[in-house]
Design a protein around this motif. Sequence first.
Motif, PDB file in Angstrom:
ATOM      1  N   THR A  30       1.812  -2.120  -7.892  1.00 52.89           N
ATOM      2  CA  THR A  30       2.194  -1.781  -9.259  1.00 52.89           C
ATOM      3  C   THR A  30       1.141  -0.851  -9.839  1.00 52.89           C
ATOM      4  N   ASP A  31       1.479  -0.148 -10.935  1.00 51.17           N
ATOM      5  CA  ASP A  31       0.554   0.862 -11.458  1.00 51.17           C
ATOM      6  C   ASP A  31      -0.756   0.256 -11.951  1.00 51.17           C
ATOM      7  N   ASN A  32      -0.748  -1.027 -12.345  1.00 51.40           N
ATOM      8  CA  ASN A  32      -1.992  -1.679 -12.770  1.00 51.40           C
ATOM      9  C   ASN A  32      -2.690  -2.395 -11.611  1.00 51.40           C
ATOM     10  N   ASN A  33      -2.107  -2.295 -10.406  1.00 51.55           N
ATOM     11  CA  ASN A  33      -2.683  -2.841  -9.171  1.00 51.55           C
ATOM     12  C   ASN A  33      -2.807  -4.360  -9.200  1.00 51.55           C
ATOM     13  N   VAL A  34      -2.069  -5.019 -10.103  1.00 54.51           N
ATOM     14  CA  VAL A  34      -2.085  -6.484 -10.131  1.00 54.51           C
ATOM     15  C   VAL A  34      -1.375  -7.044  -8.915  1.00 54.51           C
ATOM     16  N   TYR A  35      -0.297  -6.380  -8.510  1.00 53.19           N
ATOM     17  CA  TYR A  35       0.458  -6.794  -7.336  1.00 53.19           C
ATOM     18  C   TYR A  35       0.390  -5.675  -6.295  1.00 53.19           C
ATOM     19  N   ALA A  36       0.014  -6.023  -5.094  1.00 51.16           N
ATOM     20  CA  ALA A  36      -0.139  -4.998  -4.055  1.00 51.16           C
ATOM     21  C   ALA A  36       0.051  -5.616  -2.680  1.00 51.16           C
ATOM     22  N   THR A  37       0.506  -4.799  -1.760  1.00 51.67           N
ATOM     23  CA  THR A  37       0.633  -5.200  -0.359  1.00 51.67           C
ATOM     24  C   THR A  37       0.562  -3.943   0.491  1.00 51.67           C
ATOM     25  N   SER A  38       0.660  -4.088   1.799  1.00 54.93           N
ATOM     26  CA  SER A  38       0.641  -2.935   2.700  1.00 54.93           C
ATOM     27  C   SER A  38       1.691  -3.119   3.790  1.00 54.93           C
ATOM     28  N   THR A  39       2.099  -2.011   4.385  1.00 58.00           N
ATOM     29  CA  THR A  39       3.125  -2.053   5.419  1.00 58.00           C
ATOM     30  C   THR A  39       2.534  -2.570   6.739  1.00 58.00           C
ATOM     31  N   ASN A  40       3.397  -3.197   7.547  1.00 56.30           N
ATOM     32  CA  ASN A  40       2.939  -3.729   8.832  1.00 56.30           C
ATOM     33  C   ASN A  40       3.032  -2.658   9.923  1.00 56.30           C
ATOM     34  N   ALA A  41       2.918  -3.060  11.177  1.00 46.64           N
ATOM     35  CA  ALA A  41       2.887  -2.119  12.288  1.00 46.64           C
ATOM     36  C   ALA A  41       4.201  -1.366  12.470  1.00 46.64           C
ATOM     37  N   TYR A  42       5.237  -1.779  11.771  1.00 42.17           N
ATOM     38  CA  TYR A  42       6.539  -1.113  11.873  1.00 42.17           C
ATOM     39  C   TYR A  42       6.973  -0.494  10.549  1.00 42.17           C
ATOM     40  N   GLY A  43       6.015  -0.371   9.608  1.00 45.85           N
ATOM     41  CA  GLY A  43       6.305   0.268   8.330  1.00 45.85           C
ATOM     42  C   GLY A  43       6.959  -0.627   7.304  1.00 45.85           C
ATOM     43  N   PHE A  45       7.318  -3.654   4.450  1.00 50.47           N
ATOM     44  CA  PHE A  45       6.511  -4.339   3.436  1.00 50.47           C
ATOM     45  C   PHE A  45       7.380  -5.316   2.665  1.00 50.47           C
ATOM     46  N   SER A  46       6.724  -6.300   2.050  1.00 49.03           N
ATOM     47  CA  SER A  46       7.399  -7.259   1.179  1.00 49.03           C
ATOM     48  C   SER A  46       6.456  -7.588   0.031  1.00 49.03           C
ATOM     49  N   LEU A  47       6.908  -7.350  -1.200  1.00 48.28           N
ATOM     50  CA  LEU A  47       6.084  -7.544  -2.403  1.00 48.28           C
ATOM     51  C   LEU A  47       6.827  -8.457  -3.372  1.00 48.28           C
ATOM     52  N   THR A  48       6.195  -9.598  -3.697  1.00 50.98           N
ATOM     53  CA  THR A  48       6.779 -10.555  -4.629  1.00 50.98           C
ATOM     54  C   THR A  48       6.137 -10.391  -6.004  1.00 50.98           C
ATOM     55  N   LEU A  49       6.980 -10.315  -7.062  1.00 51.61           N
ATOM     56  CA  LEU A  49       6.449 -10.130  -8.420  1.00 51.61           C
ATOM     57  C   LEU A  49       7.468 -10.620  -9.438  1.00 51.61           C
ATOM     58  N   PRO A  50       7.026 -10.907 -10.658  1.00 50.54           N
ATOM     59  CA  PRO A  50       7.964 -11.367 -11.687  1.00 50.54           C
ATOM     60  C   PRO A  50       8.984 -10.283 -12.027  1.00 50.54           C
ATOM     61  N   ALA A  51      10.207 -10.706 -12.396  1.00 57.72           N
ATOM     62  CA  ALA A  51      11.233  -9.746 -12.778  1.00 57.72           C
ATOM     63  C   ALA A  51      10.749  -8.920 -13.963  1.00 57.72           C
ATOM     64  N   LYS A  98      -6.302   1.267   3.340  1.00 58.39           N
ATOM     65  CA  LYS A  98      -6.716   1.054   1.961  1.00 58.39           C
ATOM     66  C   LYS A  98      -8.153   1.511   1.777  1.00 58.39           C
ATOM     67  N   LYS A  99      -8.427   2.232   0.702  1.00 55.27           N
ATOM     68  CA  LYS A  99      -9.758   2.804   0.502  1.00 55.27           C
ATOM     69  C   LYS A  99     -10.839   1.742   0.541  1.00 55.27           C
ATOM     70  N   ASP A 100     -10.594   0.581  -0.075  1.00 57.10           N
ATOM     71  CA  ASP A 100     -11.610  -0.464  -0.103  1.00 57.10           C
ATOM     72  C   ASP A 100     -11.233  -1.633   0.795  1.00 57.10           C
ATOM     73  N   GLY A 101     -10.325  -1.390   1.750  1.00 59.12           N
ATOM     74  CA  GLY A 101      -9.919  -2.471   2.639  1.00 59.12           C
ATOM     75  C   GLY A 101     -11.057  -3.009   3.470  1.00 59.12           C
ATOM     76  N   ASN A 102     -12.043  -2.152   3.796  1.00 56.63           N
ATOM     77  CA  ASN A 102     -13.186  -2.612   4.576  1.00 56.63           C
ATOM     78  C   ASN A 102     -13.991  -3.678   3.836  1.00 56.63           C
ATOM     79  N   VAL A 103     -13.916  -3.668   2.503  1.00 56.41           N
ATOM     80  CA  VAL A 103     -14.632  -4.653   1.694  1.00 56.41           C
ATOM     81  C   VAL A 103     -13.760  -5.876   1.414  1.00 56.41           C
ATOM     82  N   ARG A 104     -12.509  -5.665   1.065  1.00 57.06           N
ATOM     83  CA  ARG A 104     -11.664  -6.747   0.572  1.00 57.06           C
ATOM     84  C   ARG A 104     -10.971  -7.546   1.678  1.00 57.06           C
TER      85      ARG A 104
END
Length: 757
Positions: A30-43, A45-51, A98-104
Amino acid sequence: MQGFAQQVVLSGILRDASTGETLIGAVVSTDNNVYATSTNAYGFFSLTLPAGRYKIQLSYVGYETKVEDLELSSNRRLNSELKPLDNVLDEVVVSAKKKDGNVRDAQMGAFNMTMEEIKNVPILFGEKDLLKTIQLLPGVQSGGEGSANFYVRGGGSDQNLILLDEATVYNASHLLGFFSTFNSDAIKDVQLYKGGIPAQFGGRISSVLDIAMLDGNQKRFAAEGGIGLIASRLKIEAPIVKDKSSFMLSGRRTYADMFLKLSNDEDINKSKLYFYDLNAKLNFKLNDRNTLYLSGYFGKDDLGYSDLFSFDWGNATATVRWNHIFNDKLFSNTSLIYSDFTYNVQVSSDDTDFTIASKILNYDLKQDFSYYASNNSTIRFGLNALRQSIQPASLSASQSTNVNSISVDTRQGIDLAAYISHEWKPFDRLSLIYGLRINDFMVMGPGTFYDFDAEGEALGETYYGTRVAKHYFNLEPRFSASYLLSEKSSVKASYNRIAQNLHQLTNTTSSLPTDQYVVSSLNIKPQIANQAAVGYFRNFMDDGYEFSMEAYYKYMQNQIDFRNGADLQANRFLEGELLFGIGRAYGLEWYVRKNVGKLTGWISYTLAKSERQFDGIDGGDWFRARQDRTHDLSVVGMYALSKSWTLGTTFVFNTGNAVTFPSGKYEVDGKSMFYYTERNGYRMPNYYRLDLSATYEPQKPNKRFHSSWTFGVYNAYNRRNAYIIDFRDSETTPNATEAYQVALFGIIPSVTWNFKF
């Protein structure tokens, strides 16, 4: 309250807009980065968030960020495409997406790369080479001058699992190690795990190199290739049905053998010296929920001198994969895999005519599931059934020769495994990956199994028919954790236990195609490694700079070495030549990387120790492993001089390998014989080398056709690094012994013309 709002799931597949290739590790947020995920080895993704209404950002390194304005009141599928950036500098980046994936991210001891990201790293003969590039990372050591062989954290070369579209590749090198098996044009993504290995992988105790081939361009016909001094390559890809199915076909061949035809010597003129490899892939999008992939690799080396000697070896793999999306949270991949490695050595002369042949054959069935329970919880589970058959080196001689034929029983095993792992973020600062792999290896007949005494002499034999001769059952827990100290720094820890039932028998530091493989048997137990690691990770200047430091300790059981004077080829009593012991490896790894600006690159340094202990060697004392190196330093830099010119440089330094040199000599029938005391008690000289490259890419308005020139200099200051050190009687000083050194390469210039359209 938001916590009680209706939950919806946004899922889909992200692709490259220009080729239709799926994007691995793309970020969906989301634009505020509260909800985020990444694609798997086959592209996927699944992102759960409030309606509600959201601006969904889709981003991937080197691509334009795309924003989708969505009103989400129920579960929704979003299949989208991202456009590559036209103005990306030619820089090298080896990282997670992800830019900071090495940290997170909880995962540690892992690196991700694409072929585009390593194209400016100077390599021998000017060829982009995946295996030689990963040798520049911390904790990964080169197998020797020009070799594609590698060691990870003090382990042996056979302790690395190399997968190409899930199929195992053995002895992944051409021309005895000067080229790697993998044609970089055909590769999409590479993931190296050297610590905290995920539970879905098993069978090797040091590392996993997971390589994904390109699927094929679903948008238009495209071709790419290159012409070098000793090898050329070509890749073509095109849609079969646009946006529905496509193919990719890539081939490479060296023509070093053609220079032999110029010789006036008849024997040299009739000699052979070449390799080829072929990658092929088809993919079919059956519907929005089902995709079918078929891929294969075929490669062969053929060396020979006249009619007197020939030596050929090669790999063949085939993979059929079915991706199925059950629903917005459950993803499935089913794979049928075939893998074959063979070698043949033929010697023919007036009184000698024989062939030595060996073969490894695998059939593998894998079923993997990914369940995206929530944005903070992903469960992966699956099953694996592997049937492995190994024909050890057997000798077939003609009736007219003075050599006797020797037949060695084929050994077979069935490896069954099940795993489950949970990637969980219980709160904002803590991320976990934990799981368990259960492995049952069954030693199978038919075949004759031998008992041996303490000296390796055969005592008796037992014949087993087509049934299980022995079970080896192992539990393999896995754990990784990351704790954020701040938004830009974290500490991580990992532990994994892995069992390995395939063993390579080699007495050199450079793996050869003729090295013997054996499976676990009544005498040979599975290798087992327990590895623990801790690390500190820190990013600087908006993730433009990265720093990490990792410490590891690895304890290895059931390691294999040889008795003095062991006979490894065509020996039905081979297991009697083996000794069994333990090993340990420990060290510190530093990694500093610059991602931004005209100058990019990294520095990696490893301080390490690798030792073994066998009751039958050096009186049971600890001794250095052959691949033990105290210091290993790599400096890699790329500089974007202009839009057309990119410069690259690599400097490497490492402590020489541990070796066994003679401690004295004696004379038998007037001939000097050497005797040896401590195992690996000496070292080769320190190794260091500087490589340079320059890539020129003309800036032309015609964007349909693109070409570039890569100029390189390997070993720029002509350092004569020792490849072999041996001993002989001095020709000038009676009764004296002298050492002599063989250097493989001096300075080697190269030039390659690359093109694509």
